[in-house]
Write a protein that holds these residues in place. Structure first.
Motif, mmCIF file in Angstrom:
data_model
loop_
_atom_site.group_PDB
_atom_site.id
_atom_site.type_symbol
_atom_site.label_atom_id
_atom_site.label_comp_id
_atom_site.label_asym_id
_atom_site.label_seq_id
_atom_site.Cartn_x
_atom_site.Cartn_y
_atom_site.Cartn_z
ATOM 1 N N ASN A 100 -1.258 3.267 4.650
ATOM 2 C CA ASN A 100 -2.464 2.427 5.380
ATOM 3 C C ASN A 100 -2.521 2.740 6.888
ATOM 4 O O ASN A 100 -1.950 3.470 7.503
ATOM 5 N N THR A 130 0.966 -1.212 -0.037
ATOM 6 C CA THR A 130 0.084 -0.110 0.000
ATOM 7 C C THR A 130 0.911 1.192 0.154
ATOM 8 O O THR A 130 1.891 1.282 0.519
ATOM 9 N N LEU A 147 -5.137 1.543 2.332
ATOM 10 C CA LEU A 147 -6.191 0.694 2.857
ATOM 11 C C LEU A 147 -6.286 1.361 4.223
ATOM 12 O O LEU A 147 -5.285 1.548 5.073
#
Lengths: 195, 578
Positions: free
Chosen positions: B145, B142, B174
């Motif tokens: 996150n 990611t 995320l």
């Protein structure tokens, strides 16, 4: 050629950031020799000090990948001659050996060790210095019944750094500056060394 | 959360009301102009789904059949629309099923905001039912996150998530929200957009001296060569790019993700780079004197062996991500910045020029490639169809106006080599990660991202079986996607390598297929299967003209290979034509 590099990273205080930074090294199978996190000169901003043994090319790439992380403000890398650095070591030795063996006392004095705790059964000494110094004392104390030894991570100050306040002011401007400057800087001195 | 200096504050509504964390999530999505969510419910995300029940008129939710399908759909949506794809999944297996899509979006710079449910905060770390450490699992895949355990954080964290996902070099974000935070009531005072984070610089500073140096180098070049990637599309710099190459008379070749940024028929478009790219762009990489890379990252599938790559050339590298500069290829002139800004600055400084004899070299190479490869691919003498002639026929029907979504393997290389494109954001494929199973769900998302356009998913017989369950999503939502399966009854690309490099030791590449037409019928999707050339045109036309989803299986030659090819470990000029 591989050599020791000290990486200094200014970050936000965010849970999980340690892992995010650590995996940039582990992904390339680089072993972290030493890692320290602490507050920095700027309130609310954390400072990582990481030591690795790598080539300059790899360190440069790794530092850029670290700086790319959203919660990282800035990352620098330096060779040992560009920094002032120290490590702290603690040695626990039986008190009777020190009391009985004049040689041990001399040694401790020679290495600038300082007693932190003195008890009947053991004494804890502390030294601060570079790796070779703390290592040498470790080696010489070994034969005299050293009970425990521990060494801290490296902490380092960059000689050329003017601190982080100015950079932070720039970063806190809401519009990221599209600075069109014409300063003639050599190619190698990219933002990573822009202190 | 850290205190960020957020200026230029724009707040959606000045209300001060008590709402749940779940409602705050949905209000954030509405504020960010999200119109569609791809997702799958489960225990830990139930409060958000419960709130969604009341927001049905404002937010469309597409129930997928597997979370991997959900995230690939989100990617397809983002790639065809240029907006942020939004995905919901529950904790545990729901979240882990997102990982492949996150990795894919990370390496292909696709903006996504994924929201996962998480167990109650007091259960974190206790191996609770459907608990996984989603934050740590997804950290390497990611852009950012964050875990939320207090509803008060939701508006500001989601604002940050959308800003990070879409700004700079885009990527997946995320946000993991514990169930208690979803249920928690808190005092909501409106939504504030994020447009600055002090620790995050999405665009590096543009340095004028490098712009000048780049222009000077281009002006002096005799054999300049432009290679471009998805940065042109992500930066929405297609017009700026075209102006740049047209003024400089610069031949330009694309990476697989740069495809469609420049129309196929443009006179300066000289074709595809890389392992199965065109002959000219590969061999002439090693003959150009100035190589100008725009929004591309010198992937190993593009460069082949690095120590034999463009050694004679000076390299100018334009990229928004400073960590890409010098990563694989040392740049002589690094032009940091968004190419939408840097390209016009360079264009202004370069001379109006043509490099006819140099550009003609690309034409000569193309002639050679037509003779050695393309002619036979388009006009095979064998009774079996080739993938190339299928794509060629499809071009005639779609006129290059369709969105082509491809999976991974031989069909992907052939489709990218031969498909025609008239407009940007039309080629959607899993480039960096090479995710088989990407195409079917990504096509669903692509259709939602560009509802007025024809979307054709071209998939091999291997990849289709990896996410075939998404036919259920197509059925339930009447998604008008065209599914073209090119079936060679092999895992073709691996088989090709085994043939060329492993003495034809065909190890587990022999894959059987179900009756796809029957499977489609089971999902109430019309379909057809053909193996004869004379049926091709009519079947493709029927597929495209059919009102609704349609599946067409085309049997192609079993052991056809994709050429040209730069074998792994070889330099680009060692490209093989057979």
């Amino acid at each position: 050629m591989k050599q020791e590099f000290t990486i200094t990273i200014y970050t936000e205080n965010q849970v999980g950031l340690l892992n995010r930074i650590a995996i940039i090294f582990s992904r390339r199978k680089i072993n972290i020799e030493s890692l320290n996190t602490s507050p920095s000169e700027v309130e609310g901003i954390h400072r990582f000090t990481i030591v690795i043994d790598e080539t300059e090319e790899v360190v440069r790439k790794v530092v850029r990948q670290i700086e790319k992380q959203v919660d990282v403000l800035k990352a620098y890398f330096n060779t040992n001659d560009e920094i002032i650095w120290q490590e702290l070591a603690l040695y626990k030795v039986p008190t009777d050996t020190i009391a009985e063996k004049a040689k041990v006392e001399r040694l401790l004095r020679a290495y600038g060790a300082r007693a932190v705790v003195i008890r009947k059964d053991y004494t804890i000494f502390e030294t601060t210095g570079q790796r070779e110094e703390t290592d040498t004392l470790l080696n010489v104390l070994g034969p005299f019944g050293l009970i425990e030894f521990v060494r801290s991570a490296r902490v380092a100050i960059i000689k050329d750094s003017k601190g982080f306040y100015e950079k932070l002011k720039e970063f806190e401007q809401s519009k990221p500056v599209t600075r069109i400057d014409s300063i003639n800087r050599s190619r190698i001195e990219e933002e990573t060394i822009d202190l | 959360m850290q205190t960020e200096s957020i200026q230029d504050q724009k707040t959606t509504d000045q209300e001060s009301i008590d709402i749940t964390g779940s409602e705050a999530v949905l209000k954030a999505l509405i504020a960010e102009n999200v119109d569609i969510i791809f997702g799958y419910p489960g225990g830990a995300i139930m409060p958000i789904y419960d709130a969604l029940y009341d927001y049905n008129d404002k937010l469309e939710h597409i129930l997928v059949r597997h979370e991997q399908g959900g995230i690939h759909a989100g990617q397809g949506y983002a790639r065809s629309s240029g907006k942020v794809g939004v995905v919901f999944a529950t904790s545990g297996p729901g979240a882990t099923n997102l990982v492949t899509g996150l990795a894919d979006a990370m390496i292909d710079s696709t903006p996504l905001v994924c929201i996962t449910g998480q167990v109650f905060a007091h259960l974190l770390g206790t191996d609770a039912f459907q608990e996984t450490d989603v934050i740590n699992i997804t950290t390497p895949v990611t852009k950012w996150n964050h875990q939320i355990t207090d509803a008060n954080e939701i508006p500001s964290v989601l604002a940050k998530a959308f800003y990070i996902a879409k700004s700079g070099r885009p990527g997946p974000v995320l946000i993991d929200i514990s169930k208690n935070a979803q249920i928690q009531k808190f005092n909501y005072t409106g939504y504030t957009y994020c447009n600055h984070i002090r620790s995050y610089r999405p665009k590096p500073n543009i340095r004028k001296e490098y712009i000048e140096a780049a222009a000077e180098m281009i002006n002096k070049a005799e054999r300049p060569f432009v290679i471009f990637g998805q940065g042109v599309i992500l930066g929405e710099a297609e017009a700026e790019f075209k102006a740049f190459i047209e003024k400089g008379g610069l031949p330009a070749a694309w990476t697989i993700l740069g495809l469609s940024a420049l129309e196929t028929d443009h006179p300066l478009n000289v074709g595809m780079l890389g392992m199965h790219g065109n002959y000219g762009p590969n061999v002439l990489t090693n003959e150009c004197d100035v190589l100008i890379a725009v929004g591309m990252r010198f992937d190993d599938r593009v460069t082949g062996r690095l120590d034999r790559y463009a050694k004679q050339a000076k390299v100018i590298h334009l990229d928004i991500d400073p960590s890409e500069i010098d990563k694989n290829i040392k740049a002589d002139i690094p032009v940091w910045g968004d190419c939408k800004e840097t390209l016009p600055m360079i264009t202004e400084l370069i001379d109006l020029k043509q490099h006819d004899s140099w550009t003609n070299k690309f034409k000569d190479c193309n002639e050679k490639e037509i003779e050695a490869v393309i002619y036979d691919e388009m006009h095979p003498t064998s009774e079996h169809m080739t993938m190339g002639e299928v794509i060629d026929q499809l071009n005639e029907i779609t006129k290059g106006n369709a969105i082509i979504v491809t999976d991974v393997g031989q069909h992907q290389m052939v489709a990218c080599r031969y498909a025609k494109f008239n407009q940007s954001k039309s080629n959607i494929t899993s480039g960096g990660l090479g995710t088989m199973g990407f195409a079917l769900p990504a096509a669903i998302g692509a259709k939602y991202g560009a509802p007025e356009r024809t979307v054709v998913a071209i998939i091999g017989d291997g990849g289709i079986q990896m996410t075939i369950q998404e036919l259920g999503t197509i059925m339930q939502n009447n998604v008008n996607v065209k599914i073209l399966i090119l079936n060679n009854r092999f895992l073709g690309m691996v088989r090709q390598w085994q043939q060329l490099f492993n003495d034809k030791r065909y190890s587990f590449v022999n894959i059987e297929s179900p009756d796809y037409v029957a499977v489609a019928k089971g999902y109430r999707i019309e379909g057809n299967s053909i193996s004869k050339r004379e049926d091709l045109k009519q079947s493709l036309t029927k597929m495209i003209e059919h009102n609704g989803a349609y599946l067409l299986e085309v049997f192609v030659g079993k052991e056809n290979n994709v050429f040209p090819m730069v074998p792994q470990g070889c330099g680009v000029s060692e490209i093989r034509l057979k």
